[in-house]
Each structure stands twice: as C-alpha cells, then as structure tokens.
Design a protein around this motif. Structure first.
Motif, PDB file in Angstrom:
ATOM      1  N   ASP A   3       1.289  -1.501   0.253  1.00  0.00           N
ATOM      2  CA  ASP A   3      -0.019   0.542   0.225  1.00  0.00           C
ATOM      3  C   ASP A   3       0.934   1.621  -0.005  1.00  0.00           C
ATOM      4  OD1 ASP A   3      -2.961  -0.800  -0.239  1.00  0.00           O
ATOM      5  OD2 ASP A   3      -3.263  -1.266   1.801  1.00  0.00           O
ATOM      6  N   LYS A  28      -1.159  -6.978   2.488  1.00  0.00           N
ATOM      7  CA  LYS A  28      -2.282  -6.035   2.525  1.00  0.00           C
ATOM      8  C   LYS A  28      -3.460  -6.281   3.768  1.00  0.00           C
ATOM      9  CE  LYS A  28      -5.462  -3.506   0.779  1.00  0.00           C
ATOM     10  NZ  LYS A  28      -5.780  -2.283   1.161  1.00  0.00           N
ATOM     11  N   TYR A  53      -6.934   2.989  -4.800  1.00  0.00           N
ATOM     12  CA  TYR A  53      -6.157   2.993  -5.888  1.00  0.00           C
ATOM     13  C   TYR A  53      -6.943   3.168  -7.327  1.00  0.00           C
ATOM     14  CZ  TYR A  53      -5.198  -0.720  -2.467  1.00  0.00           C
ATOM     15  OH  TYR A  53      -4.959  -1.512  -1.293  1.00  0.00           O
ATOM     16  N   ALA A  80      -2.926   5.733   3.735  1.00  0.00           N
ATOM     17  CA  ALA A  80      -1.841   4.474   4.053  1.00  0.00           C
ATOM     18  C   ALA A  80      -0.757   4.473   5.264  1.00  0.00           C
ATOM     19  CB  ALA A  80      -1.124   3.428   3.284  1.00  0.00           C
TER      20      ALA A  80
END
Length: 764
Positions: free
Chosen positions: A255, A281, A381, A426
């Motif tokens: 991430d 993840k 994303y 993140a």
C-alpha cells in the motif's frame, strides 16, 4: 518411527511444489545467518513444511535485526553470509524438498549511518536534482527551498558540532557529501549551498519534504513506479528467481506504492507465472483484495482476524468493553479510532498533510484533511477513486459538500495528487490504528491485532465459513498466518487473552493510578504467563504500549517520571485462573487446527509449531528455538505431555498431510452440528476426504452443561481419526484410544471429541 523426509541421493528425488503447501518464517539476523538456517533444514523438512520464508536478505543497515532497512538492492547481505550463503541454503533446502520464499521491500530504503552505504541517496545529496538517482526518491525540492531536509541532528543546527573534513561534512559518526566547490566556504554559507539541510529530528514532523515509511524518517520512499528504478531495485531478486534459488516473493507494504496493481503486473511479467507472490495488504473486515491483482493473495492478516474472532465470545467482549469504559473513562472504539486518526494526521504526519494541502489549494485543505480521517480502509487505488458514502458524509458535515466534491474531482483528474493521497491514507491508517488506537483501546487485547476490528472482535461460525468458502473459490493459494514478526502478541498469547471473553468478571481487578495501563498490564501478564524472563519482557512491552498509546507519554515526548512507574505494573507474572486453563488450551489447539486446515497456504512463525508466547517486537524477533527433541519423541510414539507438545503433534500432522496429500486441501464445505451446543463446534471438510472439527468457547460450553445431545451429521463414508504424529496418514490408529476407530452417520460430538477439543478424520 521413520522421518518422512530423508536426505535424497539427488535433488530430483524430492521435488518442490510450485505453489507452497505451507511456509515457515525465519527471522534472519547476524546472530542467525544463512548457515544457521541451513542447519535447521533437516528438522524443518521433517516438520512437513514445503518452503522456508526468509526475512529480507538484501544488504541492510549494519547490525539490523529485521532487514527492512535496505541499503543496496544489488547485493545479498554480507552479515548473513552473502550470496554464496544464500545459494548454499537454497541447495540444502532443495535437497530436502524445500523451496525458498523471500520477503522483499520495494517501498523504501534506509537513511543509514554512514549515509555512504546508500549510494543512490548519497549521490542525490551530493549532486541534487541533476543526479541520475534523483528519480529514485519522492522529493519535493520546491517545498524544501531547493534542499532535502535531513532530520538527523540531536538538536537545532546551531547547537550541533558540524565540521568540514575534506570533501565531507562530519557530524558525530555521520558523514554528508559536500557539493562540488563548496568545501572552502564558512559553515553558514556552506550549509546554505548544499542540496540538503541537516536539521533537528523534530523538524521532520512539519518540514520533511521526502516521502518516508509511515512516520519513520530513517526510511525514505522509493519510486518503483519508474521503470528504470524498478529494474535497478529488482535485478538481484529477479536473478535469484530465474536461477531457481527463490520460488516465491512476499511483497512488504504494497500500500505504500503509488500504483500497486501496475507494480505487481510489472513484477509478474519479470518473475514469470511460476513464482508464488503474496502481498502484505491489510484488509478491513468487509474489504476484499482487488480481483485484478496478479497475485496469489495476501500474507494472511485477514485470516488471522477470522480465526481469532471465532474463539472470541461476543457477549463477553461487549461486557469487557463496558467495564473498560467505566473504569478508565475512555471513549468507545469508534471515537477512540477517530481521535487517534486526527491526532496522527495533524501531528506525526503534518508534513505529509501539508504537502497534500498545498497541492489541493487552501480552499480545499480542510476537505482533504477530513476525507483522510474519515476514510474507512487503508487507501483507494487508481481507477477506484469513488469515495465511500460514509466518508463523504462525515467529511461533508464538517467542510461542506461542495469542498468534498471538489476534492473528488481533483482525485480523478490529477494522478499525482491521487497517488499521494492514497499513500498518505495508508500511512495514516497504519499509524493511527495499528500504532496508536490499538494500544489505547484495551478491553480485550487479543482483538487489537493487525487487520483486526476491536469494536467488533467476534466472528460467528457462519461468517467464518463464508470467508473460507470465498477463499477456496477466489484465492485458494493466498497466505494465512496467526503469528508474524509484526503481531503485537503471538497467537498463543492471544489464545489465552481471548479466553477472558468467556469470563469477563475476571477483569474486575485492574486498578492503579493509570487504569488504562492496568488493563493492558493484567491482560498482557495473563497472556504471557510464567515464562522465562517474564517480568522484564512484560515491562518492555508495557513501556512500548504506553509510548505508542501516547496518553501519558510518547516516543517523542517521554514523561520520565511516569515511565519510571510503568515497570511496577509488570513485577508479578500471572497464571490464568484454573477455570480458564482448559479454555486457553482449547483456543490454542482450535486456532492451530483451523489455521492449518482452512483454505490458503498456512505459515508457521519460527518456533510457533509448539507453544510460542511472544509479545511485540523486539520480543517476537528473538532467535528461533526448534523443538527437535520433542518432535523426535512424538514421532517415536510418545504421547504429548502438555499443550505445547499437543500443538506440535497437531501441527506436524497437518503440515505433513498438506505436503504428502495436497489433494485433500481443495474446496471447502461446512459441516454443521445439530443440537443444544451446535454453535460451540466449527467443522468442515476439505477435498475428497478430510474432516476437521474444533471446539469454540469451551468455558461457556462447560458452564451450560457440555455437548449434551449435540450431534455432527457426517458426509457419506467411514471416517477414521488421524493420529497427529503419524507421518503416514494411510495407516493410523484412533486419535483417542477410548473412542471408536471410525465413524459414520451422525455421531455424538461428545464421542467424537472425547476429552479433546479438536479432531481430524480421513475418509476411507
């Protein structure tokens, strides 16, 4: 009884599976180099694993105990034995039918001492933006006034002794390269003329102008999205894959990358389809791994949460939360998490927030901040910028819907802003949840684990079954874990703590001048128990917990008087009350069984094949101890003497079964018990003929009258118990001497699990 893996005459006699059947994590360090791992290969082969999973092996900062502070991507770490040592380990492993999986670090490099060890960074400091290595790092030269901030000084620059020594600037043990032609300048002019600015470490919070790993300024972000940087930083790893030295890769902190999917596609193309790839993840409970990623799955924190949750009593967890709030006065989980996110974003990550606000403009700054705080998962994303409705509503209530809509538009039209927003998100989730809120919110510490949801820790059997069925369909080769180098408490410590959810009244005792720390101390002490060096290990973990929680002290602003009293909470190791000892054993064995039998590729952390009680790092990164003698005795027919040997016996049985009969571990079908205590059993079948069952909430089960009329309708066929230590699953005596040798139909659960919390059966 003979071992299942003897040394062969040639490597071809013991083929290694392309996809691991299981992995075994080894923490390499100078005290445990490649040679020590090679010496452990015969034992690990006999245990039944198919692959050794090595912590990072590329050149790292001197003395590093973890290897994530990479300094040179082109070399295998000399302190571990260098490339010859790694290749020798691979050869020994291959001779025993084992492969290697490497942990790799694409997101960042070390800012080491001495700096010269990181040649790309050294050249950037010497030559500035014109250096061919400048493209390696995310540096905002404009924000730094043309200089890279280096927060390495112990105090303000005017209080530090900086001296010119030839063509370098010297500060203690550190050296900085001088820009050509500047060595003769007076110190103030010399510092102003460099491409970097040595600064007090406290300036990193507000003035840092390079991307880092979370809030760790000693780790500088690497731009692997640049094809040339990718090639340079992955050449050695890919060479090892092509040469057959390495069979799989674990991608650390995916991430942190600008575009994880693009990176993974480039990696897949370079490594080939035969390389097993999993990504670290962290998925929220309702979140799923993007289906387009060309990987086998995650490293397994999502599985850890489900397995832990099955052995957590929801009613007891709720009662513990109420008691915790009453005794500490601290807010419930949603408020605690939100407060931690706001503190970390506007404090520890103020430099990162400032960079985003400058990109967005002053009119959108508050909307950017509120969206980051409200974002419910680690990050968005590219191509998936739609903001979750809950985050939009929460941010809009504070900043107005127009500003939120404008930020969304900016995310869609500006890829650079979108990437940095995602990377900051993140880092914020990791630091505010894993490294702050999880240390503050302490009703049930077994729930405050990476990937967990402390406000909703319990997982019902039906939810567990649905999760496993989805894995079997979508990600059958994903990784699964219970203990790792990053878990705050090993699985066996969590198993003991989780037993408290079945008896919340036992947490009435915590008291003292700091009730929050008292809750943390009591549960941690009960989880660790009376093990060697328990008191100092507990004291170290409590001090780290207090600093991470940042309620009374912190890493950057320690309160020495308060910290002097922390050790007082750790003086006396605690045993679980007698009434919970059986529940802890049932949890320990049940968690082990589900982990090793469920879909995915299970990983055993070093030493965790037997009972393994460890606290947060560095406690969980101590050198490995392998129970070779105990396994030999068990293989010779000795009965397990304690829960540690029961776990070892169970682990070896399932690992060997996975390796020798992988066809048994396909598919997934729940087997549902019927009767008064049906919810206390988790059972399922795999493949053409494997059945497992585990007892959950055994303390509550006993208090309610035991199994009583509960039965388990078996799939058609005759099911024979598997002796855990038998290397040959085709000829096995009954698991329990007093129980029938085989079963069919719908037997009583009390008969199936006579005096034992778990069972394994094979269909004839």
């Amino acid at each position: 009884m003979s071992q299942p893996h003897a040394t062969p005459e040639s490597e071809s006699e013991v083929p290694t599976p392309v996809t691991p059947t299981s992995t075994y994590r080894l923490q390499l360090r100078p005290e445990f180099p490649f040679a020590a791992a090679e010496a452990a290969v015969p034992y690990l082969a006999s245990l039944g694993v198919s692959h050794l999973h090595l912590s990072p092996v590329l050149e790292a900062a001197p003395g590093s105990t973890h290897g994530y502070d990479v300094t040179d991507h082109s070399r295998v770490r000399a302190e571990l034995g260098g490339e010859p040592g790694l290749r020798a380990l691979a050869g020994a492993a291959r001779a025993h039918g084992l492969g290697l999986v490497l942990d790799i670090v694409p997101n960042h490099m070390a800012v080491p001492t001495p700096l010269r060890l990181n040649r790309p960074l050294w050249e950037v400091l010497r030559c500035g933006p014109a250096s061919p290595y400048a493209r390696w790092f995310d540096i905002d030269w404009e924000a730094g006034g043309g200089q890279l901030l280096l927060p390495v000084l112990a105090g303000p620059v005017e209080t530090c002794e900086l001296e010119v020594d030839g063509e370098v600037l010297r500060y203690g043990d550190q050296r900085f390269p001088l820009r050509e032609g500047t060595s003769g300048l007076a110190l103030p002019e010399l510092l102003a003329a460099q491409w970097y600015r040595p600064a007090w470490w406290r300036e990193a919070r507000t003035s840092l102008n390079y991307r880092r790993f979370f809030t760790i300024s000693d780790l500088i972000g690497v731009r692997v999205e640049d094809p040339e940087v990718f090639t340079a930083t992955h050449a050695k790893v890919l060479e090892l894959v092509r040469d057959g030295v390495v069979d799989g890769l674990r991608i650390d902190h995916v991430d942190g990358l600008a575009d994880p999917e693009e990176y993974l596609r480039r990696l897949r193309a370079a490594a080939g389809d035969g390389c097993w790839v999993v990504v670290e993840k962290i998925l929220a409970r309702e979140e799923r791994l993007p289906s387009g990623w060309p990987v086998a799955g995650t490293t397994g924190y999502d599985a850890l949460h489900r397995v832990d949750g099955v052995f957590t009593d929801p009613e007891g967890a709720a009662e513990l939360a109420a008691r915790y709030g009453q005794s500490t006065g601290l807010p419930p989980w949603p408020e605690a998490a939100g407060a931690a996110a706001r503190e970390v974003l506007t404090g520890d990550l103020a430099a990162e927030l400032g960079a985003l606000e400058r990109q967005a403009g002053p009119e959108l700054a508050s909307a950017v901040r509120e969206l980051l705080i409200a974002y419910p998962v680690y990050r968005p994303y590219p191509g998936e910028i739609d903001l979750p409705p809950r985050a939009v509503e929460q941010a809009a209530a504070l900043t107005g819907p127009g500003a939120v809509a404008a930020v969304r538009e900016l995310l869609l039209r500006d890829p650079a802003f979108a990437a940095r927003f995602a990377q900051t998100s993140a880092a914020l989730r990791a630091k505010s949840l894993e490294d702050r809120a999880f240390y503050r919110y302490a009703p049930l510490l077994s729930a405050t684990e990476v990937g967990g949801e402390p406000g909703r820790p319990a997982v019902a059997p039906a939810e567990f079954h649905a999760y496993c069925a989805d894995l079997a369909r979508q990600w059958p080769a994903t990784g699964t874990v219970l203990s790792t180098h990053d878990t705050k408490r090993s699985a066996d410590v969590r198993a003991r703590i989780a037993a408290l959810s079945q008896a919340p009244e036992l947490m009435d005792g915590p008291a003292g001048p700091d009730p929050q720390l008292a809750w943390v101390a009591r549960q941690t002490a009960l989880g660790l128990g009376r093990v060697p060096e328990a008191a100092p290990r507990l004291a170290d973990a409590l001090l780290k917990a207090a600093r991470e929680a940042a309620l009374r002290t912190s890493w950057t602003d320690p309160d020495e008087e308060y910290e002097a009293g922390v050790a007082g909470y750790a003086r006396t190791p605690l045993d679980l009350p007698a009434e919970l000892a059986g529940a802890a054993r049932a949890n320990l064995l049940g968690m082990t069984l589900l982990h090793l039998a469920m879909p995915g590729v299970p990983e055993v952390y070093q030493g965790a094949e037997t009972e393994y009680r460890a606290l947060v790092d560095p406690d969980n990164r101590r050198p490995a101890h392998f129970p070779t003698g105990a396994l030999t005795r068990l293989d010779a027919g000795a009965a397990p003497q304690d829960p540690a040997e029961e776990k070892l016996s169970l682990t070896a049985a399932l690992l060997r079964l996975r390796r020798e009969r992988p066809e048994l571990f396909r598919g997934y079908t729940p087997v549902l018990a019927q009767g008064a205590a049906a919810d206390h059993l988790v059972a399922f079948t795999r493949g053409p003929g494997l059945l497992v069952a585990a007892t959950r909430l055994s303390h509550r089960l006993a208090a309610s009258g035991g199994w009583r009329d509960t039965r388990l309708p078996l799939p058609p066929g005759t099911w024979t118990p598997l002796t855990p230590t038998s290397p040959d699953p085709s000829h096995t005596p009954p698991l329990h001497p007093d129980s029938p040798a085989s079963h069919s139909g719908s037997p009583d659960v009390a008969t199936l699990l006579a005096d034992h919390p778990v069972g394994i059966w094979l269909r004839r």
